[in-house]
Design a protein around this motif. Sequence first.
Motif, short mmCIF file in Angstrom:
data_model
loop_
_atom_site.label_atom_id
_atom_site.label_comp_id
_atom_site.label_asym_id
_atom_site.label_seq_id
_atom_site.Cartn_x
_atom_site.Cartn_y
_atom_site.Cartn_z
N LYS A 25 -7.87 15.53 1.43
CA LYS A 25 -7.25 14.78 0.33
C LYS A 25 -6.14 13.87 0.87
CE LYS A 25 -8.27 18.18 -3.28
NZ LYS A 25 -7.71 19.22 -4.19
N ARG A 26 -5.38 14.36 1.85
CA ARG A 26 -4.35 13.50 2.46
C ARG A 26 -5.00 12.31 3.15
NH1 ARG A 26 -0.11 12.95 0.47
NH2 ARG A 26 1.12 12.53 2.33
N ARG A 27 -6.09 12.54 3.82
CA ARG A 27 -6.79 11.45 4.50
C ARG A 27 -7.32 10.43 3.50
NH1 ARG A 27 -10.42 15.62 7.58
NH2 ARG A 27 -11.88 13.88 7.79
N LEU A 28 -7.85 10.90 2.38
CA LEU A 28 -8.35 9.98 1.35
C LEU A 28 -7.20 9.17 0.75
CD1 LEU A 28 -10.71 8.90 -0.32
CD2 LEU A 28 -10.37 10.82 -1.91
N SER A 29 -6.06 9.82 0.53
CA SER A 29 -4.90 9.10 0.00
C SER A 29 -4.44 8.00 0.95
CB SER A 29 -3.74 10.08 -0.25
OG SER A 29 -4.06 10.99 -1.28
N LEU A 30 -4.49 8.28 2.24
CA LEU A 30 -4.13 7.25 3.22
C LEU A 30 -5.14 6.11 3.20
CD1 LEU A 30 -2.43 6.18 5.54
CD2 LEU A 30 -3.68 7.69 7.09
N ALA A 31 -6.42 6.43 3.08
CA ALA A 31 -7.45 5.39 3.00
C ALA A 31 -7.21 4.48 1.80
CB ALA A 31 -8.83 6.02 2.92
N ILE A 32 -6.83 5.07 0.67
CA ILE A 32 -6.56 4.28 -0.54
C ILE A 32 -5.37 3.35 -0.32
CG2 ILE A 32 -5.73 4.47 -2.94
CD1 ILE A 32 -7.53 7.03 -3.11
N ALA A 33 -4.34 3.83 0.37
CA ALA A 33 -3.17 2.99 0.64
C ALA A 33 -3.51 1.78 1.49
CB ALA A 33 -2.08 3.82 1.33
N LEU A 34 -4.53 1.92 2.35
CA LEU A 34 -4.91 0.85 3.28
C LEU A 34 -5.93 -0.11 2.70
CD1 LEU A 34 -5.23 3.11 6.44
CD2 LEU A 34 -3.65 1.19 6.24
N ILE A 35 -6.58 0.27 1.61
CA ILE A 35 -7.83 -0.39 1.24
C ILE A 35 -7.67 -1.86 0.86
CG2 ILE A 35 -7.89 0.21 -1.22
CD1 ILE A 35 -10.89 0.93 -0.75
N GLN A 36 -6.53 -2.23 0.24
CA GLN A 36 -6.42 -3.63 -0.19
C GLN A 36 -5.79 -4.52 0.88
OE1 GLN A 36 -4.01 -1.48 -1.10
NE2 GLN A 36 -2.31 -2.46 -2.14
N ASN A 37 -5.68 -3.99 2.12
CA ASN A 37 -5.16 -4.77 3.24
C ASN A 37 -3.76 -5.31 2.94
OD1 ASN A 37 -5.32 -5.81 5.82
ND2 ASN A 37 -6.35 -7.69 5.21
N PRO A 38 -2.82 -4.41 2.60
CA PRO A 38 -1.47 -4.86 2.19
C PRO A 38 -0.63 -5.31 3.37
CG PRO A 38 -1.55 -2.48 2.30
CD PRO A 38 -2.94 -2.95 2.57
N GLY A 43 0.85 -1.18 0.00
CA GLY A 43 0.00 0.00 0.00
C GLY A 43 0.89 1.22 0.00
N TYR A 44 0.73 2.08 -1.02
CA TYR A 44 1.63 3.22 -1.19
C TYR A 44 0.85 4.53 -1.12
CZ TYR A 44 4.67 6.58 -3.61
OH TYR A 44 5.41 7.70 -3.95
N MET A 45 1.34 5.44 -0.31
CA MET A 45 0.79 6.80 -0.22
C MET A 45 1.89 7.77 -0.61
SD MET A 45 -0.75 8.73 3.12
CE MET A 45 -1.32 10.42 3.05
N ALA A 46 1.69 8.47 -1.72
CA ALA A 46 2.70 9.40 -2.21
C ALA A 46 2.65 10.71 -1.44
CB ALA A 46 2.49 9.66 -3.70
N GLN A 47 3.72 11.49 -1.57
CA GLN A 47 3.75 12.81 -0.94
C GLN A 47 2.75 13.75 -1.58
OE1 GLN A 47 7.37 15.45 -1.20
NE2 GLN A 47 7.54 14.87 0.95
#
Length: 241
Positions: A139-152, A78-82
Amino acid sequence: MENVIDLSQISKSFKDKTIIDDIDLSIHEGEIFALLGPSGGGKTTLIKMIIGMLRQDKGTIRIFGKPIKEAAQLQQIGYMAQQDALYEALSGGENLNFFAKLFRLPKDNRQERIAYAADLVQLTDQLDTRVRFYSGGMKRRLSLAIALIQNPQLLILDEPTVGIDPILKKSIWREFERLKREERKTILITTHVMDEAERCDTVAMLHNGTIIANGAPRDLKETYHADHFDDVFLRAGGEDA
């Protein structure tokens, strides 16, 4: 304890400027690992090489024991970019659903993961709002949610809490610690915030493209005879604290 990330003699230059200089680093399974350093110190460049977005000039990078080439490996990260990479014409919920499908999340637990990720970053009430109307922090919070979503199994998060309020930041860190403790996930974050780095199991201090100190926060304080973690960074870099 298995190594999830192994870096050996990694270097990277842009034109005549060396950004990363001969770095060796190992990150173990089930730990929270911080790359700590000032802006422009090479943290994002190193992260991009780890996930395969940039090619190193020399050295080897192994993730889960293999070079980062296989799609199956990327499914575990799960990757969250800057910089937020979101579809602003879509709602928050549509972004989460899009990335859940992109990560091939099984349909039977897709909504469960979306609900979990949205709740963690406190966006549940804003999922129907188009992202173009989100604040920078949202937007930062949504990006973090996306990084977590596939349970990596491996989370790589570049400055994950920048722009997030202190109360939510505390909640997010509790979840990081739970993921490490209960699910044995490995979490690599970049930060320039000393108190966040102190919450990690291991900290590598990056300055001018090199690792100037690496170890557990308590051990680093003892080594550099420092009461405060910012003094560790100064002393490791050869400056008076």
